[in-house]
Design an enzyme around this catalytic site. Sequence first.
Site, PDB file in Angstrom:
ATOM      1  N   ILE A  23      -9.487  -0.204   3.734  1.00 43.14           N
ATOM      2  CA  ILE A  23      -9.958   0.036   5.093  1.00 43.14           C
ATOM      3  C   ILE A  23      -8.803  -0.202   6.053  1.00 43.14           C
ATOM      4  CG2 ILE A  23     -11.573  -0.711   6.893  1.00 43.14           C
ATOM      5  CD1 ILE A  23     -13.445  -1.618   4.565  1.00 43.14           C
ATOM      6  N   SER A  53      -8.197   2.573   9.132  1.00 46.62           N
ATOM      7  CA  SER A  53      -8.503   3.239  10.400  1.00 46.62           C
ATOM      8  C   SER A  53      -9.555   2.488  11.209  1.00 46.62           C
ATOM      9  CB  SER A  53      -8.972   4.675  10.150  1.00 46.62           C
ATOM     10  OG  SER A  53      -7.932   5.458   9.615  1.00 46.62           O
ATOM     11  N   ASP A  92       2.725   4.931  -5.626  1.00 45.54           N
ATOM     12  CA  ASP A  92       1.974   6.168  -5.413  1.00 45.54           C
ATOM     13  C   ASP A  92       2.852   7.376  -5.693  1.00 45.54           C
ATOM     14  OD1 ASP A  92       0.382   8.246  -4.694  1.00 45.54           O
ATOM     15  OD2 ASP A  92       0.204   7.689  -2.574  1.00 45.54           O
ATOM     16  N   ASP A  95       0.840  -1.195   0.000  1.00 45.50           N
ATOM     17  CA  ASP A  95       0.000   0.000   0.000  1.00 45.50           C
ATOM     18  C   ASP A  95       0.874   1.244   0.000  1.00 45.50           C
ATOM     19  OD1 ASP A  95      -2.369   1.467   0.138  1.00 45.50           O
ATOM     20  OD2 ASP A  95      -2.424   1.430   2.326  1.00 45.50           O
ATOM     21  N   HIS A  96       0.637   2.135  -0.941  1.00 40.92           N
ATOM     22  CA  HIS A  96       1.362   3.415  -1.036  1.00 40.92           C
ATOM     23  C   HIS A  96       2.874   3.241  -1.114  1.00 40.92           C
ATOM     24  CE1 HIS A  96      -2.072   6.073  -0.665  1.00 40.92           C
ATOM     25  NE2 HIS A  96      -2.500   5.345   0.337  1.00 40.92           N
TER      26      HIS A  96
END
Length: 322
Positions: A268, A270, A105, A83-84
């Site tokens: 998802i 947080s 990203d 992720d990222h």
Amino acid sequence: MPLVTTTEMFKKAYDGGYAVGAFNVNNMEIVQGITEACQEQHAPVVLQVSKGARAYANHTYLVKMVEAAVIECPDIPIALHLDHGPDFETCKACIDGGFSSVMIDCSSRPFDENVEETKKVVEYAHAHGVVVEAELGTLAGVEDDVKVSAEDSSYTHPEEVEEFVTRTGCDSLAIAIGTSHGAYKFTPEQCTRNADGVLVPPPLRFDVLEEVSKRLPGFPIVLHGSSSVPREFVDKINKFGGKMPDAIGIPEEELRHAAQLSVCKINIDSDIRLAITASIREHFAEHPDHFDPRQYLKPARQAVKDMVTHKLINVLGCNGKA
């Protein structure tokens, strides 16, 4: 079933009008809670690892925990995703280190620089059987090392998406339509109050999503920053000594609508953190004599499982779709 790429699961999601949950993992209890829920609900899943997670838990530990989940949950497809990823080097390390999917990203860079770096990652990833997610548009909010102010955020420009996907060869595209990273996605000033006095965030820009979909028919779209920040978790955290005023998320009904369109992956993170923290704060308040981590991490793991089960059924619609 070994780790899979997202290609087949996204195709099924697009055609079926649902989205696959992409849940961030940082430790064993999170991996277990997510995958146990998905196994029970027969749902495909993407387990995401951020740069911050790799720094916290170590790349090898995370990969081996996900591999253990694959063994324990043999009936569902599981993808391991970066992720990222901030640069080619990070993406390469994950590709070489067992991931089946990576995100590069470069959304904060100028368009041509984004294209150049993304294409470089795509060429390396595809040569190693790994798929690539890229991003156009910039989400506000804070998630690990990703920090973007509201002033610096921007919606995706639909007129750019065809050129970007054609030039880079990316396999999926994250777009910005008003979601935001973190538990504080909007300020009270950005919101309105409903008849019950509850703060309501500005609506998502479905016009942008629909225009992107028209320009990229059949192409999988991704939404980042899509936690709903449930009031039950925030209220419990505050009740048991926490301090989270004005934490606001994305309404679940808007995410469900996005999943029924071209959005095939919804991120998802947080909500997982909130579920764990609320559970642990409650446990310590009710059992001040406890000191064994197993005593408070077991209900925390169950809280993750319960939250993920709700998302699979009521938000993503991917239960029974493995």
